[in-house]
Design an enzyme around this catalytic site. Sequence first.
Site, mmCIF file in Angstrom:
data_model
loop_
_atom_site.group_PDB
_atom_site.id
_atom_site.type_symbol
_atom_site.label_atom_id
_atom_site.label_comp_id
_atom_site.label_asym_id
_atom_site.label_seq_id
_atom_site.Cartn_x
_atom_site.Cartn_y
_atom_site.Cartn_z
ATOM 1 N N GLU A 71 0.881 -1.155 0.000
ATOM 2 C CA GLU A 71 0.000 0.000 0.000
ATOM 3 C C GLU A 71 0.923 1.210 0.000
ATOM 4 O O GLU A 71 1.519 1.548 1.015
ATOM 5 C CB GLU A 71 -0.830 -0.042 1.282
ATOM 6 C CG GLU A 71 -2.158 0.646 1.220
ATOM 7 C CD GLU A 71 -2.830 0.614 2.586
ATOM 8 O OE1 GLU A 71 -2.827 1.658 3.230
ATOM 9 O OE2 GLU A 71 -3.321 -0.443 3.001
ATOM 10 N N ASP A 97 -4.750 9.564 10.329
ATOM 11 C CA ASP A 97 -3.452 9.011 10.718
ATOM 12 C C ASP A 97 -2.938 9.535 12.050
ATOM 13 O O ASP A 97 -3.129 10.694 12.403
ATOM 14 C CB ASP A 97 -2.417 9.309 9.631
ATOM 15 C CG ASP A 97 -2.589 8.396 8.431
ATOM 16 O OD1 ASP A 97 -2.571 7.164 8.626
ATOM 17 O OD2 ASP A 97 -2.766 8.910 7.316
#
Lengths: 266, 409
Positions: A50, A61
């Site tokens: 990824e 995040d």
Amino acid sequence: MDNQLIQRLKEAKGKGAKLFCAYLTLGFPNLSTTEALILALAHAGADIIELGFPFSDPLADGPTIQFASAQAIKKNVRLNDAFRLVRKLRKRGLRISILLFTYLNPIMHYGMSRAIRQLHQSGFDGLIVPDLPPDEGKMWESWFQRFNLSLVYLIAPTTDHARAKEIAKRSSGFVYYVSLRGVTGARSSISPDLIRNLRIVKKMTKKPVLVGFGVSSPKQARAITKVADGIIVGSAIVERLKGGRKGVRSAVSFASSLMAAMKRKE
Amino acid sequence: MKSTEQSKKWKGKPDATGHFGIFGGRFVPETLINALDQLTAAYRSLKRDRKFQKELAYYLAHYAGRPTPLYEAQNLSRALGRGLRVFLKREDLCHTGAHKINNTIGQGLLARYIGKKRIIAETGAGQHGVAAATTARLFGLSCDVYMGAEDIQRQALNVYKMGLLGARVIPVYSGSKTLKDATNEAIRDWVTNVDTTHYLLGSAVGPHPYPAMVRDFQSVIGRETKMQMRKMTRTLPDIMVACVGGGSNAIGFFHPFLDDRVKLIGVEAAGKGLNTKHHAASLRKGTIGVLHGMKSFVLQDPNGQVQLADSISAGLDYPSVGPEHALLKETGRVRYETATDEEALLGFHLLTLLEGIMPALEPAHAIGYLARRARSFPRASKIALCISGRGDKDLEVVRHSKMNSRSAH
């Protein structure tokens, strides 16, 4: 013809093997390390890469990937760097499945239809966009299909049953299950309701279910893949890249330890 | 103005999926979708809930000090000349000194109705943070406020105020260490604590239902203005002017007038100039993008990375803008202009000296714009202008600027 992702998922299913997906931030600590790392992870047996394109405001995040993103942005990383890198790796015959991971804004700014063409031409297998829920992604799904790309959607522990079913149906390739309420980043344990939730999701769909967010130890990898079809590991890998020159080796040996834990028989 | 066509256009915005034309929407991690669904449903029912609306009206009147006056600024009008009549909507007289409290009371009450015991908020200058902390006291909620580390330095007094009000101010060190990053961090907190926490967003931005909900809570400004103008002049204003950062005071001021024959002007912060990189004019200089869960105009670089906004007023210092403003710009219903830091300072001194009203630097942009452009307005126009907050918080900035009251003369 199936893209690399679909092929790999089918192979794994045939063998009953579990899938290992590694997240990397493009350009952290620099582009050549990203390249070396993809090759090394592929060699070590990872199934999916990824490749994260950094965004200035990564709201899903945690600190590790925020840091890596900020560093990569300072180096002025471009989407075209991602396309160039993957095109180069494919030319060299690299067959590992590679997905682009990015927030919507950089892609939208580049132009979605242009990005889809570039993803296809450079050899990406698909796209994951954490801030593009299926309600907003709908209009693009047929485009991804036409270019033989997988648009992977996420299911969260807060997603209700009917919606999760719909997402599983529309997610292409596999289903990305978010292990916890929160942002990405290593956690010492898995959340208590994860295994139960995974069983429910597994019943909804025949597609592989991969679990991401917080996965950071062999023990977790093993526990999760007893139910799920694989794991996605990001922050715990990226964290090791902070360690300078030894970073790549440390990241790869860490990834190998997780893969070994997934494979080990009872 | 094509007023009948417009009225059809503006009914029922946003649509059922939270879009204002191509703008708005819900571009958030999946974890939040359920919470947004719940919030949308709760708000939709409370909007028609008489008990809720009665309680809201009660607190706005007896706690926040509404209605705020509409004041005809005769000295300023005379100075502008040409028979112009300027009416100031005095949101600076609200409790805590700005319009922000209209929204925090609305959402605070909503949090109580839906059983959330904790609120979180983002703040730049600290005005919304103070309003949120105040509301948390009123309704017995716990309150955490995310604030960029840079802003904490610059706005020490408001940080102290929030502390006195029992809120925890959490410094944000990521990214630019300002409002944009405080908003990211608040969203991250919400993703983590979504079951127990209401995110009290401070402007008409973010994912649906926030832009519509915040607009509705702020529309009290425009509704009052409409009644007061009718009472004082028997007509509506010809022109309305408000400053635009995220855009909550402007959308609240404008919204009740969208279907009327009133010229609407939003004033963005041009910072050190539109031709520099140091401005906050997302509508004038931004391009379409996605930030903080909404599609709107965003200041961004060629790689799609969000750029920093820059303005003398922290409250306008935001690299995007509410999605309804984006649509109002696209349709041409509202005209978006700008004023520089210098013009804002001029506006500040002008209003202070002429009327004895010290505006915050945000609405000082609207005054500065008016002073510059008044000559181009039709003679004898009636102009309503929103003074969204008072200037106390900005006195240090004013003091350290080169412009003093004498040069404003």
